[in-house]
Motif scaffolding. Structure first.
Motif, short mmCIF file in Angstrom:
data_model
loop_
_atom_site.label_atom_id
_atom_site.label_comp_id
_atom_site.label_asym_id
_atom_site.label_seq_id
_atom_site.Cartn_x
_atom_site.Cartn_y
_atom_site.Cartn_z
N ARG A 118 0.92 -1.32 0.07
CA ARG A 118 0.02 0.08 -0.15
C ARG A 118 0.63 1.18 -0.03
O ARG A 118 1.66 1.31 0.75
CB ARG A 118 -1.02 -0.13 1.39
N LEU A 119 0.73 1.95 -0.78
CA LEU A 119 1.25 3.61 -0.87
C LEU A 119 0.26 4.48 -0.80
O LEU A 119 -0.85 4.36 -1.34
CB LEU A 119 1.98 3.59 -2.44
N PRO A 120 0.62 5.43 0.02
CA PRO A 120 -0.22 6.56 0.14
C PRO A 120 -0.49 7.30 -1.12
O PRO A 120 0.12 7.31 -1.89
CB PRO A 120 0.37 7.53 1.30
N SER A 121 -1.74 7.99 -1.24
CA SER A 121 -2.06 8.26 -2.61
C SER A 121 -1.11 9.69 -2.85
O SER A 121 -0.80 9.87 -4.21
CB SER A 121 -3.50 8.93 -2.47
N TRP A 122 -0.67 10.08 -1.87
CA TRP A 122 0.36 11.37 -2.20
C TRP A 122 1.44 10.93 -2.92
O TRP A 122 2.16 11.49 -3.86
CB TRP A 122 0.62 12.06 -0.64
N THR A 123 1.98 9.74 -2.23
CA THR A 123 3.38 9.04 -2.90
C THR A 123 3.00 8.50 -4.31
O THR A 123 3.95 8.86 -5.06
CB THR A 123 3.77 7.75 -1.96
N GLN A 124 1.92 7.87 -4.41
CA GLN A 124 1.53 7.69 -5.85
C GLN A 124 1.45 9.17 -6.67
O GLN A 124 1.86 8.67 -7.89
CB GLN A 124 0.20 6.83 -5.93
N LEU A 125 0.77 10.09 -6.25
CA LEU A 125 0.87 11.48 -7.21
C LEU A 125 2.35 11.57 -7.28
O LEU A 125 2.49 12.19 -8.60
CB LEU A 125 0.02 12.24 -6.34
N PHE A 126 2.99 11.65 -6.33
CA PHE A 126 4.34 12.08 -6.36
C PHE A 126 5.28 11.26 -7.41
O PHE A 126 5.95 11.89 -8.24
CB PHE A 126 5.37 12.27 -5.18
N LEU A 127 4.94 9.94 -7.57
CA LEU A 127 5.67 9.19 -8.21
C LEU A 127 5.37 9.50 -9.84
O LEU A 127 6.12 9.46 -10.98
CB LEU A 127 5.47 7.68 -8.01
N THR A 128 3.96 9.67 -9.83
CA THR A 128 3.39 9.82 -11.46
C THR A 128 3.91 11.32 -11.87
O THR A 128 4.50 11.32 -12.95
CB THR A 128 1.94 9.96 -11.12
N ALA A 129 4.14 12.17 -10.85
CA ALA A 129 4.69 13.57 -11.41
C ALA A 129 6.11 13.39 -11.85
O ALA A 129 6.54 13.80 -12.83
CB ALA A 129 4.54 14.58 -10.31
N ILE A 130 6.96 12.58 -10.97
CA ILE A 130 8.20 12.50 -11.31
C ILE A 130 8.52 11.72 -12.70
O ILE A 130 9.23 12.01 -13.72
CB ILE A 130 9.05 11.59 -10.11
#
Length: 214
Positions: A118-130
């Motif tokens: 499980r990854l926090p949604s913020w982490t998923q959003l950050f990875l997507t942005a990167i």
């Protein structure tokens, strides 16, 4: 050539349904057949985002396949089919960046479920942005990036507090509360960003989007 044939087939089907202009605009982002009056009406209502190929298209395609299987007790099958169709849609439209962003976010989320992490949604959003920044350098300065990630971030911040305000023990009222919370969490920041970036805002768009979601 295969992609062009599929697009031609879809437009042919839209013609037979008698609603080519609206369906093509919503599904494919093709607004060429919409009359200027129609475009002005949607623009005045603050609903032009319906015709921008983005995460909304991916989410609806995924949900149409996922939800029936989820209710049938087969969420894994629904996830696989929904992801396959969403990926096919991305290929069909030749990797538009807004759609790619949503697809990457979905891919990360599903990958974490597959490996039982499980990854926090913020982490998923950050990875997507990167990843998007690596694929398309300096895209973080585009209006599309700012609106997309800004509003998604706002949803992650404001949805839960707003849903707490609207939550109800009644299932129907709670569902309406979820729609209201999501609309406000996305709509209010969109109004502010729209005014700051474009010098215009449509307060009634909150009402129109709420009715549309309901």
């Amino acid at each position: 050539d295969f992609r062009k044939k599929i697009l031609a087939y879809l437009h042919d089907r839209f013609d037979k349904m008698g609603e080519r202009s609206l369906i093509a605009a919503f599904l494919l982002g093709d607004t060429e057949d919409l009359a200027p009056q129609e475009l002005d009406a949607f623009r005045d209502m603050g609903l032009m985002h319906l015709f921008a190929v983005s995460g909304l298209n991916i989410a609806l395609l995924f949900a149409l396949l996922y939800l029936p299987f989820r209710f049938a007790g087969l969420p894994a099958v629904g996830s696989a089919l929904g992801y396959a169709v969403a990926t096919g849609f991305l290929l069909l439209l030749d990797f538009p960046v807004p759609l790619l962003r949503a697809w990457l976010f979905m891919t990360i989320a599903l990958a974490m479920r597959v490996i039982d992490r499980r990854l926090p949604s913020w982490t998923q959003l950050f990875l997507t942005a990167i990843i998007v920044e690596l694929l398309f350098p300096l895209s973080t300065f585009s209006m599309s990036f700012i609106l997309s990630f800004g509003i998604t971030g706002a949803i992650l911040v404001f949805y839960e507090p707003l849903h707490f305000c609207f939550a109800s023990k009644n299932k129907l009222l709670n569902l309406l509360g979820e729609h209201a919370a999501l609309t406000l969490a996305a709509g209010l920041p969109a109004l502010i960003l729209g005014y700051l970036l474009f010098g215009s805002a449509h307060p009634l768009s909150l009402v129109y989007n709420l009715l549309l979601a309901a």
